[in-house]
Design a protein around this motif. Structure first.
Motif, PDB file in Angstrom:
ATOM      1  N   ALA A 193      -7.510   0.855   1.824  1.00  0.00           N
ATOM      2  CA  ALA A 193      -6.588   0.076   0.998  1.00  0.00           C
ATOM      3  C   ALA A 193      -6.948  -1.568   1.155  1.00  0.00           C
ATOM      4  O   ALA A 193      -6.993  -2.434   0.400  1.00  0.00           O
ATOM      5  N   THR A 194      -7.175  -1.991   2.436  1.00  0.00           N
ATOM      6  CA  THR A 194      -7.270  -3.212   2.723  1.00  0.00           C
ATOM      7  C   THR A 194      -8.680  -3.937   2.381  1.00  0.00           C
ATOM      8  O   THR A 194      -8.655  -4.840   1.522  1.00  0.00           O
ATOM      9  N   PHE A 199      -1.908   8.917   6.586  1.00  0.00           N
ATOM     10  CA  PHE A 199      -3.144   8.651   7.002  1.00  0.00           C
ATOM     11  C   PHE A 199      -3.153   8.277   8.479  1.00  0.00           C
ATOM     12  O   PHE A 199      -4.113   9.089   9.228  1.00  0.00           O
ATOM     13  N   VAL A 200      -2.024   7.599   8.955  1.00  0.00           N
ATOM     14  CA  VAL A 200      -1.833   7.640  10.526  1.00  0.00           C
ATOM     15  C   VAL A 200      -1.692   9.029  11.221  1.00  0.00           C
ATOM     16  O   VAL A 200      -2.077   9.390  12.281  1.00  0.00           O
ATOM     17  N   CYS A 226      -8.758   3.521   6.494  1.00  0.00           N
ATOM     18  CA  CYS A 226      -7.950   3.514   5.129  1.00  0.00           C
ATOM     19  C   CYS A 226      -8.545   2.336   4.398  1.00  0.00           C
ATOM     20  O   CYS A 226      -8.549   0.890   4.889  1.00  0.00           O
ATOM     21  N   CYS A 251       2.918   6.677   8.112  1.00  0.00           N
ATOM     22  CA  CYS A 251       1.886   6.870   7.007  1.00  0.00           C
ATOM     23  C   CYS A 251       1.189   7.907   7.101  1.00  0.00           C
ATOM     24  O   CYS A 251       0.555   8.265   8.166  1.00  0.00           O
ATOM     25  N   SER A 256       5.664   2.816   9.383  1.00  0.00           N
ATOM     26  CA  SER A 256       4.047   3.375   9.136  1.00  0.00           C
ATOM     27  C   SER A 256       3.228   3.571   9.832  1.00  0.00           C
ATOM     28  O   SER A 256       2.273   4.347   9.879  1.00  0.00           O
ATOM     29  N   THR A 316      -6.767   2.641  10.982  1.00  0.00           N
ATOM     30  CA  THR A 316      -6.811   2.698   9.766  1.00  0.00           C
ATOM     31  C   THR A 316      -7.366   1.293   9.307  1.00  0.00           C
ATOM     32  O   THR A 316      -8.038   1.341   8.099  1.00  0.00           O
ATOM     33  N   CYS A 345       0.917  -1.128   0.039  1.00  0.00           N
ATOM     34  CA  CYS A 345       0.091   0.020  -0.019  1.00  0.00           C
ATOM     35  C   CYS A 345       0.867   0.909   0.106  1.00  0.00           C
ATOM     36  O   CYS A 345       2.168   1.007   0.041  1.00  0.00           O
ATOM     37  N   PHE A 346       0.372   2.374   0.027  1.00  0.00           N
ATOM     38  CA  PHE A 346       0.863   3.643  -0.402  1.00  0.00           C
ATOM     39  C   PHE A 346       2.100   3.715   0.890  1.00  0.00           C
ATOM     40  O   PHE A 346       3.073   3.999   0.733  1.00  0.00           O
ATOM     41  N   GLY A 347       1.434   3.676   2.252  1.00  0.00           N
ATOM     42  CA  GLY A 347       2.273   3.873   3.497  1.00  0.00           C
ATOM     43  C   GLY A 347       3.352   3.099   3.558  1.00  0.00           C
ATOM     44  O   GLY A 347       4.520   3.315   3.896  1.00  0.00           O
ATOM     45  N   VAL A 348       3.031   1.829   3.147  1.00  0.00           N
ATOM     46  CA  VAL A 348       4.107   0.508   3.443  1.00  0.00           C
ATOM     47  C   VAL A 348       5.358   0.923   2.471  1.00  0.00           C
ATOM     48  O   VAL A 348       6.501   0.932   2.905  1.00  0.00           O
TER      49      VAL A 348
HETATM   50 FE1  F3S Z   1      -1.256   1.461   4.173  1.00  0.00          FE
HETATM   51 FE2  F3S Z   1      -1.203   3.876   5.339  1.00  0.00          FE
HETATM   52 FE3  F3S Z   1      -3.413   2.485   4.592  1.00  0.00          FE
HETATM   53  S1  F3S Z   1       0.074   2.160   5.878  1.00  0.00           S
HETATM   54  S2  F3S Z   1      -3.027   0.306   4.896  1.00  0.00           S
HETATM   55  S3  F3S Z   1      -1.874   3.337   3.341  1.00  0.00           S
HETATM   56  S4  F3S Z   1      -3.009   3.696   6.411  1.00  0.00           S
END
Ligand code: F3S
Length: 665
Positions: A200-201, A102-103, A198, A100, A77, A170, A17-20
């Protein structure tokens, strides 16, 4: 079972995902820049990637106090509590915060809610939630789901008098969040609610299910300890035969007739792209005629083709640029790789805060409000048109050499990588290409082909250099005049002279013109590469020949002799050689005069050596100078005779005086 066997489809949401992705890139960047790197906890749950980072010297620590001296600590993240950041700061530990965004946003929300009671939906023992709680400045309660929320509200009737704020981890489950919302709203109509899930998952799982429905087999790539990877396997299993693999090698252990199946592939959020790629390549080897499909799969990973947007730069960091997308209330990110085609460029060299950029959407599926963008690809699209036009018009382009590669150099023009083969990169074959790295070169496009998969942009520096040289030469021959002075470089040396590059045109300094002294070879005076001041002695414009003078007329020893040493003058000279007929003595550098044997002494001698030695400094009288024949005659004897004459005169004077005295008496 889907039609058309042997089809392989890779999920667009597969992998980081973006954050990772952002956090992993941060660690690799730091690991590659020599220093010691530690991560606060494993950067992701993938054993292969952790092992690879381990090989690069990256260590995992649990808290800042374990950081070795001089190490850079990376915050992963998930983020950390404010107290951890404070500890890093007060201990003077260098750190990079890869939390991340978002966090980070949740951290900001809870910090700002200092006068509210905070409820967080999520797993209290998860690092992300611990970090969020650690950023709150007011009472904070974590509930794992709706039941716990109801219990909490029932046991705290005093909440009714307080301002309540609720947000979530998230990765919290959407259905459960909806239930929690209902429960909270029933009790508090004015609660501050922030949906910080978030998606993404969720999107990854939804896509995996859709793929499983369409395919015979699902391959889920990811670490066995990764919970989101295991969840992917679970959601796919009801619809297709599903295999969870950590690496491509595990494919060989699966007993399936791959060529006669349709295959779907997805991967967990912590699965590196390289592992996904290896799985695809291995599949390509197993299934014939898979190359095209593979290409498509990779393409799907890169862009969803949703077009272009304009973004205003809001923040620049060493690894990415954030933009506010014009006309949408969304933030977009441009990673360093997607910013420019030039790998050496820094984000601040490409844009500044407030700039409006034309961008291509790469991914919109990470999170609502989050878009991955590319400037490089938009530039490249425009760039191909510009290059084609430059070729058409024969325009000379200038760009910095970004790389010296096997067979040539590369430059980037308007986002397009242009290859310049070694044979066209310099004026002469064999010139060192390495010296060009980082320097500006001017070139002309000789091939531009933007059609098809293998696009080609080829340039030639040589063509431009040769033209420039020709133009320089024409100008030179038009303007050159006798007596004109130049500063040039010695290009080559022969027995009869030295060739000097006057800037596109070579002139020759004859050996006799190099020194006032007699020299055997030009190398006694100049060397190849020397910078020399010369003047034009004569020029033959018709045959394009030019002869140069190097000696300074003011240093001409014959002129010095004429001015300072007239015939009859007396000076000191050094004996430099002996002959049977006399000795040569150096009057000044470049002028050796002859003391004939008859002029060495006031008596008859057999040979010069009877009276003189090489290197001896003697007083001489210049008795004759023949400027035409360049001969100087010297005499020691003349001086001795002068002395005797003086003595005789002095004696005569004394005698005269004595006689006068006697007469007087
Ligand atoms: Fe990944 Fe950030 Fe979402 S780490 S799952 S993009 S909260």
């Amino acid at each position: 079972m889907a039609e058309g066997k042997g089809r392989v489809t890779l999920a667009r949401t597969a992998g980081f995902c973006f954050g990772v992705d952002r956090a992993v890139k941060t660690v690799y960047r730091l690991a590659e820049s020599d220093g010691m790197v530690c991560t606060l906890g494993p950067i992701i749950h993938n054993p292969q990637l952790i092992a690879d980072l381990g090989k690069k010297g990256v260590r995992i620590i649990e808290n800042p106090s374990e950081a070795p001296k001089g190490a850079t600590v990376v915050v992963r993240s998930h983020g950390v509590a404010d107290s951890v950041i404070n500890e890093l700061k007060s201990a003077g530990i260098s750190y990079e915060n890869a939390t991340c965004p978002f966090v980070e946003n949740i951290h900001k929300l809870v910090r700002e809610a200092s006068d509210r009671t905070i409820i967080i939906t999520g797993d209290a023992s998860h690092a992300e939630v611990e970090g969020i709680v650690g950023c709150a400045k007011s009472p904070c309660y974590v509930v794992s789901g709706n039941d716990e929320l109801e219990n909490l509200l029932n046991s705290h009737p005093e909440f009714a008098e307080k301002d309540i704020m609720m947000c979530s981890q998230t990765t919290f489950r959407v259905e459960e969040w909806e239930k929690c919302l209902k429960t909270l709203k029933k009790v508090y109509t004015k609660a501050f609610i922030f949906d910080t899930i978030c998606n993404a998952t969720e999107k990854r799982q939804t896509e995996a299910v859709a793929l499983a429905r369409e395919n015979d087999v699902m391959i889920v790539v990811g670490g066995r300890t990764s919970s989101n990877t295991a969840k992917l396997r679970d959601v796919c299993s009801p619809y297709a035969r599903t295999y969870l693999i950590e690496t491509a090698e595990e494919l060989s252990g699966i007993d399936e007739d791959w060529k006669n199946l349709n295959i779907g592939i997805t991967a967990g959020a912590s699965t590196p792209a390289i592992i996904i790629k290896e799985v695809l390549v291995t599949m390509a080897e197993i299934i014939e005629n898979f190359a095209e499909m593979l290409e498509e799969s990779f393409k799907n990973q890169n862009t969803d083709g949703s077009g272009r947007v304009h973004g205003v730069v809001s923040e620049i960091t060493p690894t990415e640029v954030r933009v506010d997308i014009v006309g949408r209330k969304q933030t977009g990110y441009i990673t360093l790789e997607e910013l420019s085609q030039d790998p050496t460029v820094k984000p601040e060299d490409v844009c500044k805060i407030g700039d409006e950029l034309d961008l291509l959407i790469m991914k919109t599926n990470d999170q609502e409000g989050m878009i991955m963008l590319s400037k490089r690809r938009v530039d490249a699209l425009k760039g191909w048109d510009e290059l084609a036009e430059a070729k058409e018009n024969g325009t000379i382009l200038t760009a910095k050499v970004t790389d010296v590669v096997k067979g040539g150099i590369t430059v980037v023009v308007s986002g397009v990588r242009v290859f310049i083969p070694a044979s066209l990169a310099t004026e002469n074959r064999g010139d060192d290409l390495a010296e060009l790295k980082g320097k500006d070169v001017s070139f002309r496009m000789i091939e531009v082909d933007a059609s098809g998969m293998r696009r080609k942009a080829v340039g030639s520096v040589r063509e431009v250099l040769r033209e420039q040289r020709k133009a320089q030469q024409e100008k030179f021959w038009e303007e050159v005049e006798e007596g004109q002075k130049f500063t040039g470089k010695v290009k080559s040396i022969t027995n009869f002279g030295a060739f000097v590059d006057l800037g596109g045109v070579d002139g020759m300094v004859h050996v006799s013109e190099l020194s006032w002294n007699r020299i055997k070879h030009p190398s006694e005076v100049v060397a190849i590469g020397d910078t020399v001041d010369v003047y034009v002695k004569s020029v033959d414009k018709e045959n394009r020949r030019i002869s140069l003078g190097y000696k300074n007329p003011d240093d001409n020893p014959w002129a010095i002799l004429e001015r300072d040493y007239p015939v009859g003058s007396v000076c000191e000279a050094t004996i430099v050689s002996m002959q049977t007929f006399g000795a040569f003595a150096r009057v000044i550098p470049g002028i050796d005069g002859l003391i004939h044997i008859s002029q060495i002494a006031d008596k008859r001698i057999e040979k010069p050596q009877d009276e003189l030695k090489i290197g001896e400094v003697v007083k001489v009288k210049i008795t004759d100078i023949d400027f035409e024949k360049r001969r100087v005659s010297l005499s020691i004897r003349a001086l001795l005779e002068d002395e005797q004459a003086e003595n005789a005169e002095a004696y005569d004077d004394i005698v005269d005086e004595d006689e006068a005295e006697e007469t007087a008496e």
